[in-house]
Write an enzyme that holds these catalytic residues in place. Structure first.
Site, mmCIF file in Angstrom:
data_model
loop_
_atom_site.group_PDB
_atom_site.id
_atom_site.type_symbol
_atom_site.label_atom_id
_atom_site.label_comp_id
_atom_site.label_asym_id
_atom_site.label_seq_id
_atom_site.Cartn_x
_atom_site.Cartn_y
_atom_site.Cartn_z
ATOM 1 N N ASP A 153 0.846 -1.202 0.000
ATOM 2 C CA ASP A 153 0.000 0.000 0.000
ATOM 3 C C ASP A 153 0.880 1.251 0.000
ATOM 4 O O ASP A 153 1.652 1.484 0.929
ATOM 5 C CB ASP A 153 -0.895 -0.001 1.236
ATOM 6 C CG ASP A 153 -2.073 0.961 1.101
ATOM 7 O OD1 ASP A 153 -1.877 2.074 0.591
ATOM 8 O OD2 ASP A 153 -3.190 0.583 1.509
ATOM 9 N N SER A 196 -7.099 4.221 -1.573
ATOM 10 C CA SER A 196 -6.971 2.761 -1.514
ATOM 11 C C SER A 196 -8.291 2.032 -1.718
ATOM 12 O O SER A 196 -8.285 0.804 -1.875
ATOM 13 C CB SER A 196 -6.364 2.349 -0.161
ATOM 14 O OG SER A 196 -5.041 2.786 -0.058
ATOM 15 N N SER A 253 -8.159 -1.686 1.524
ATOM 16 C CA SER A 253 -7.560 -2.668 0.616
ATOM 17 C C SER A 253 -8.111 -4.077 0.802
ATOM 18 O O SER A 253 -8.623 -4.671 -0.154
ATOM 19 C CB SER A 253 -6.035 -2.665 0.755
ATOM 20 O OG SER A 253 -5.502 -1.397 0.462
ATOM 21 N N GLU A 299 -1.453 -7.811 2.045
ATOM 22 C CA GLU A 299 -1.191 -6.377 1.997
ATOM 23 C C GLU A 299 -0.152 -5.960 3.034
ATOM 24 O O GLU A 299 -0.282 -6.269 4.216
ATOM 25 C CB GLU A 299 -2.475 -5.583 2.264
ATOM 26 C CG GLU A 299 -2.240 -4.074 2.202
ATOM 27 C CD GLU A 299 -3.364 -3.259 2.818
ATOM 28 O OE1 GLU A 299 -3.474 -2.058 2.467
ATOM 29 O OE2 GLU A 299 -4.120 -3.795 3.659
ATOM 30 N N ASP A 315 2.012 2.714 3.588
ATOM 31 C CA ASP A 315 1.189 3.894 3.320
ATOM 32 C C ASP A 315 1.100 4.820 4.527
ATOM 33 O O ASP A 315 1.242 6.037 4.408
ATOM 34 C CB ASP A 315 -0.209 3.414 2.918
ATOM 35 C CG ASP A 315 -1.198 4.532 2.692
ATOM 36 O OD1 ASP A 315 -1.062 5.248 1.686
ATOM 37 O OD2 ASP A 315 -2.124 4.687 3.514
ATOM 38 N N HIS A 319 2.128 8.823 5.015
ATOM 39 C CA HIS A 319 1.135 9.850 5.363
ATOM 40 C C HIS A 319 1.612 10.742 6.512
ATOM 41 O O HIS A 319 1.279 11.925 6.570
ATOM 42 C CB HIS A 319 -0.194 9.200 5.745
ATOM 43 C CG HIS A 319 -1.053 8.835 4.576
ATOM 44 N ND1 HIS A 319 -1.390 9.731 3.593
ATOM 45 C CD2 HIS A 319 -1.662 7.660 4.250
ATOM 46 C CE1 HIS A 319 -2.165 9.132 2.693
ATOM 47 N NE2 HIS A 319 -2.334 7.876 3.068
ATOM 48 N N HIS A 364 -1.421 11.062 -1.415
ATOM 49 C CA HIS A 364 -0.961 10.065 -2.379
ATOM 50 C C HIS A 364 -0.381 10.767 -3.597
ATOM 51 O O HIS A 364 -0.533 11.972 -3.778
ATOM 52 C CB HIS A 364 -2.127 9.177 -2.818
ATOM 53 C CG HIS A 364 -2.703 8.359 -1.713
ATOM 54 N ND1 HIS A 364 -3.923 7.728 -1.803
ATOM 55 C CD2 HIS A 364 -2.227 8.056 -0.473
ATOM 56 C CE1 HIS A 364 -4.175 7.076 -0.680
ATOM 57 N NE2 HIS A 364 -3.154 7.266 0.145
#
Length: 527
Positions: free
Chosen positions: A88, A132, A197, A359, A364, A368, A483
């Site tokens: 991710d 996502s 996800s 995943e 991710d 962030h 993103h």
């Protein structure tokens, strides 16, 4: 004779005059390509430092690569098993930085050794830069949808209670296709099992945040009519038939006032009085052995031959970062590799094969927060899990696909020398202050690196850069970094992996996996 000499001198003088425009071009060229005089001839810091200075080393390296490519043969076997690994937020830059972190610029992560590589376009139907949720719908169900929606087509707008319940808008996933074909299916994630996800494999919702009934009500929908994602995991058409589900997210399954979490003693997020973990345990047919675990030791003790279905959730929220597991001695939190190992032990018992979605969800989250150390370490852990799976199953009958859902605004830049700490500085700015090799276009790191009174950059040498929670610099102040919209890489190994070469829409990925495994209602490799 003298006159001729004077004329020749004038000609020489004129020829040496450089037009102003040429001088400007020369100055620009120097700015674009600085000579780095202070760093010329840095100490070589690679494992093959002496060899890399020779012509023969690079020619031999290139020859070996060409020979390896020439030896590639298309594998057109039917894929008994398909494992999809989703990093991710694992952008191309993230992969490159993880290489340096894991051993050096010249090192390849396990999945970079796969024979075939493609690029996937990640946009949603309604947004250039995706989230996502819409990407999970694309790479798991083969249909692109709108931002923040899962398992529904683009007729469903985010937050539309009624439209999301319309079954004609629902998309079926490759997990469902595998189950319908007599295979088993499962989920492994380091995020909540109800997060965007993994939910793409089994849920249909107009808003990704509807992981429990409380948030369905908060957005003005009736939870008696709109099934939250946790409820769909227990009773949904696909999720109720999954053989194994491992990740985090216990809080979405228990009530906030009535129940207490197994580990923390705190209440969950639900407001309907339901304990969905207990309901999951009772939801199987008579005689089916269902097992729930929330500790690593219990997971490792599970006997696949005595367990029909396994649900494991190891945190109330997301699973802990690997660096936190190590630093805080979280011994009862399994690694991603351990979860993949147990899941594949379970799924391998089906003679017809399986589909497994894995995943690395916290890559991710690290980005962030502009906490690149977390993101890059999670990428390295992700690569270890892929290596375990590839070594465990033969390329002859098991297709493994590795990709990302979207990119991030992270940058790997400057002119750091070979062997430089990837989390270190790359040089000095015009203000004389060092800048980091890693930076972000936006995010919370802005306030940590820019003086709010003067607007000038703060000196990173005065900061605690050794902390795993160090926020790397960002250019635009945001509470959460965004993103990125560029394409993501797709790596493939095993039957029909050559299909994954080239550039294509992200929603093509499950159709290619289904083709290789002869499942679903689309094109198939088998007659």
């Amino acid at each position: 004779m003298r006159a001729v000499f004077v004329s020749f001198s004038v000609i020489l003088l004129c020829c040496c005059v450089v037009p102003a425009s040429y001088a400007e071009d020369y100055d620009s060229d120097k700015r674009y390509h600085p000579r780095l005089r202070d760093e010329l001839n840095p100490k070589l810091n690679s494992k093959n430092a002496e060899q890399e200075q020779t012509i023969e080393y690079w020619r031999n390296q290139a020859k070996a690569t060409v020979e390896k490519m020439l030896q590639k043969k298309e594998n057109t076997n039917i894929a008994k098993n398909v494992i999809m690994f989703l990093g991710d937020g694992m952008s191309i830059s993230t992969v490159a930085m993880a290489r340096v972190y894991a051993g050096g610029e010249e090192k390849s992560l396990s999945f970079e050794e796969f024979p075939y590589l493609g690029m996937a376009k990640t946009y949603c139907v309604d947004y250039q830069v995706p989230d996502s949720a819409c990407t999970a719908t694309a790479y798991l169900t083969g249909v692109k949808g709108n931002m923040d929606t899962i398992g529904v087509n683009a007729h469903v707008q985010v937050g539309d209670c009624e439209a999301g319940q319309n079954r004609s808008t629902h998309t079926s996933s490759i997990g469902q296709w595998a189950i319908d074909a007599g295979k088993d299916a499962g989920i492994v994630t380091t995020a909540r099992v109800t997060h965007a996800s993994p939910a793409g494999l089994y849920a249909h919702t107009a808003f990704r945040d509807w992981e429990d009934d409380y948030y369905v009500k908060q957005d003005g929908c009736d939870p008696n009519l709109v099934d939250d994602i946790a409820e769909q995991l227990v009773y949904g058409e696909t999720a109720s038939r999954l053989r194994v589900i491992l990740g985090g997210g216990r809080r979405e399954f228990i009530d906030r006032d009535i129940h207490q979490d197994y580990e923390t003693g705190k209440g969950g997020y639900r407001s309907d009085g339901r304990h969905l973990i207990n309901e999951w345990l009772k939801n199987g047919p008579v005689g089916e052995n269902r097992t729930f675990v929330w500790k690593r030791s219990d997971l490792l003790a599970v006997d696949p031959h005595r367990t029909d279905r396994l649900l494991g959730m190891f945190e109330p929220g997301h699973c802990a970062y690997n660096l936190d597991k190590v630093n805080d001695n979280l011994d009862e939190e399994p690694t991603l590799s351990e979860m993949v190992d147990k899941a594949t032990d379970m799924l391998s018992l089906n003679p017809n094969g399986f589909f497994l979605f894995v995943e690395g969800g916290r890559i991710d989250h690290g980005h962030h927060d502009n906490r690149a150390k977390y993101a890059i370490d999670e990428t390295a852990e992700f690569a270890k899990a892929i290596e375990l799976a590839r070594n465990k199953f033969s390329e002859e009958d098991t297709l493994i696909v590795v990709t990302s859902d979207h990119s991030h605004s992270v940058s790997f830049a400057g002119y750091p020398t070979r062997g430089n700490d990837i989390f270190g500085t790359a040089g000095n700015g015009r203000d004389g202050v060092p800048y980091m090799t890693i930076s972000y276009a936006n995010g919370p790191g802005y306030s940590k690196h820019v003086d709010k009174n003067t607007g000038t950059r703060m000196d990173v040498r005065t900061m605690n850069r050794d902390s795993i929670k160090f926020n790397f610099p960002a250019m635009v102040p945001l509470d959460s970094e965004t993103h990125g919209g560029e394409d993501v890489a797709v790596y493939a190994s095993g039957p029909w992996s050559h299909l994954f070469s080239g550039s294509y829409e992200q929603n093509t990925i499950p159709h290619m996996m289904a083709y290789a495994a002869c499942i679903g209602s689309g094109l198939k490799a088998c007659p």
